[in-house]
Design an enzyme around this catalytic site. Structure first.
Site, PDB file in Angstrom:
ATOM      1  NE  ARG A 281      -1.407  -1.499   4.237  1.00 61.13           N
ATOM      2  CZ  ARG A 281      -2.448  -1.903   4.952  1.00 61.13           C
ATOM      3  NH1 ARG A 281      -3.470  -1.115   5.145  1.00 61.13           N
ATOM      4  NH2 ARG A 281      -2.465  -3.106   5.487  1.00 61.13           N
TER       5      ARG A 281
ATOM      6  CD  GLU B 184      -2.431   2.334   5.160  1.00 54.80           C
ATOM      7  OE1 GLU B 184      -1.430   2.057   5.818  1.00 54.80           O
ATOM      8  OE2 GLU B 184      -3.455   1.606   5.136  1.00 54.80           O
TER       9      GLU B 184
ATOM     10  CG  ASP C 169      -3.937  -2.316  11.839  1.00 54.30           C
ATOM     11  OD1 ASP C 169      -3.293  -1.568  12.606  1.00 54.30           O
ATOM     12  OD2 ASP C 169      -5.132  -2.163  11.609  1.00 54.30           O
TER      13      ASP C 169
ATOM     14  CB  SER D 291      -5.490 -10.225  10.116  1.00 49.69           C
ATOM     15  OG  SER D 291      -6.264  -9.262   9.452  1.00 49.69           O
TER      16      SER D 291
END
Lengths: 350, 350
Positions: free
Chosen positions: B55, B66, B237, B302
């Site tokens: 990203r 992003e 994340d 994740s």
């Protein structure tokens, strides 16, 4: 139970193509370009304040889709733009675009706008802005080689910022020239239709090249370019797509938006990676000189840079306020309690 | 003269937040998640067909904005997403998002969609999909540490795909737990409110961590995690934001979406850059094993990947067709003659 209305926080002002055109006409095309050039100049002058990234490109057989983001301390902006040369033959635009301006503080978009029309205007504004530093004193005649979608916008920008009133048009496709001629005569220009590129450049102080084919082309050869000319090269804007013969580049002083990007996409992809170029922002800040000599050949190797789109979005955001040309778009979820996104979804159950 | 109507080519179907919620309810939340998981699985299985880019992030003091693009031979998609942890305290969402799906052949957008609600659904769908390969056989009890906006979506996804019916909730903020409890009891779950993370994990076969603070936190310490457990770690994340003690990582088999991205953003930013991890797509294609042992600790680290958003946009594009849940948006300039953008502008003069 009916769906509750979203809160005002959920809405993003959206400027459609129709509304962009209404906004442009409410201001006047040339006034719009002139004001927009002011925003671009202001932003390039504070170059170091920007977070700059080369565009993110996704190439495919028939074209490219790009995202062009940039940000300063207050706003973030990006443009989505495609480039598909074959589109025209199928009735689609070669280039379409839209963009978003956001608040850096909370990440929320504050404007979604069409940018197909707006990009044509900002490209023209940037070209003319740079030409005020690079074109010979008293320029009145511009050659335009390539008479596609960008042509008339360039002409109006050069009239608004430099006083260009005579245009010498040439395109491989006479229909494109016919279209441009009708539009430009309607705008009060003196228009000369030319049978070749050689004829078009005769007596022109400025040469704008703006063709669309994705290939190495040679729109201008070295013998066509005399001294004391400014070349505004718009069409060489992706790897494998150039318009000028290398020899012209070697005897020009070359000005670029962002060397990291232009060396890949611009005319200078034909030169050594360390060939000297001058950055626009340095000229606009007075840290580098524009034209210094009447015999000099100057070249603006334009590929389009994210800050120009940022300036355009910032300008539209400022100018659309208080007009009926932005529609509120329910684009952002805005639950009463930000942790309760699920509750919002549940309450929307029909 | 009135402004002529744009041609059908100029319109992009737009799914607003309200319409996304209507679409979800027309399908049913759990059915939506299950179908979406099918799309995600299908797309991860053809991993090599995708143009993958990490990203493009623009970081500021308070957060990040992003762009997450990806493409296969037919479609291009990207998501705009922000992450601003302090937003919640000011009544804004920590994360808002929207996305676009386009045709690779001509570069035209074919869908603009809200993605705040959709991202919550795709994140949950991805977690549950992976858990079908990683969670212990017959899992019925899930601990959920962090009861914010993502919590209920995870719970529903794990019921839809794995049959989870008992939830053990813990959050530093009892109000968040109260909110989640009310929502989840309303959905028919057996809900146990716990006074600590330690209490929450008791008897759980799956542990979902999903907290929002941007800092190195230790939601789970090593002694809290017994053998034979699957950890679904959602909250770690971005760089500087993790939830698990390093020692847990060292005794887990770790599964990730896209190692290049997860090593920067995920829990494994705490580990050596060459620590072995298994890519999801390999498990989904049967080229790597998921859970192989009842005593194994598995971890899905994740962070969210562009292909999940692509799958979600593709799913919504397919599902919204023929429903009243997409509005046509005049986003693309479409002149009769693609070279005559200026003529279109002129004809729009009021």
């Amino acid at each position: 139970m009916t769906v509750p209305s979203p809160s005002p926080l959920a809405y993003v002002p959206f400027v459609s193509v129709q509304n962009m055109m209404r906004l442009v006409h409410s201001i006047g095309i040339e006034a719009f370009i002139q004001e927009l050039a002011g925003y671009i100049e202001e932003d390039f002058r504070r170059w170091s304040e920007f977070d700059k990234t080369p565009r993110v490109a996704s190439h495919s057989r028939d074209g490219v889709i790009e995202l062009m983001p940039t940000a300063d301390a207050e706003n973030y902006g990006f443009k989505y733009v495609n480039g598909h040369p074959k589109n025209m033959r199928e009735g689609y635009q070669t280039v379409t675009a839209f963009g978003v301006l956001s608040s850096v503080a909370n990440g929320y978009p504050i404007l979604l706008s069409e940018m197909t029309v707006l990009t044509a205007l900002r490209t023209a504004a940037t070209s003319a802005l740079m030409a005020t530093y690079l074109a010979p004193e008293g320029s009145r005649v511009m050659a335009m080689i390539g008479n596609g979608a960008q042509c008339e916008f360039q002409a109006l920008a050069f009239r608004a910022l430099l006083g260009i009133n005579t245009l010498r048009l040439y395109d491989l496709d006479p229909e494109a020239t016919g279209k441009a001629r009708r539009n430009l005569e309607g705008q009060g220009f003196e228009v000369v239709t030319c049978a070749s590129g050689e004829e078009a450049v005769e007596g022109a102080q400025i040469i704008t090249t703006c063709t669309a084919d994705k290939q190495y082309a040679t729109i201008l050869t070295d013998n066509m370019v005399g001294s004391g000319v400014h070349i505004n090269a718009i069409g060489g804007d992706c790897p494998g797509k150039t318009e000028l013969h290398r020899d012209i580049l070697l005897r020009s002083d070359i000005f670029v938006e962002y060397p990291e990007q232009t060396r890949i996409e611009g005319e200078i992809q034909q030169l050594d990676p360390d060939h000297p170029v001058t950055e626009l922002w340095r000229v606009l800040r007075g840290e580098a000189q524009g034209r210094v000599d009447t015999r000099q050949v100057t070249l603006f190797d334009s590929v389009g840079f994210a800050i120009e789109d940022f300036s355009a979005l910032r300008y539209v955001h400022a100018r659309v306020r208080g007009t009926p040309y932005a529609e509120p778009l329910d684009m952002l979820a805005d639950p009463d309690d930000p942790r309760d996104l699920f509750g919002m979804l549940e309450r929307a159950r029909g």
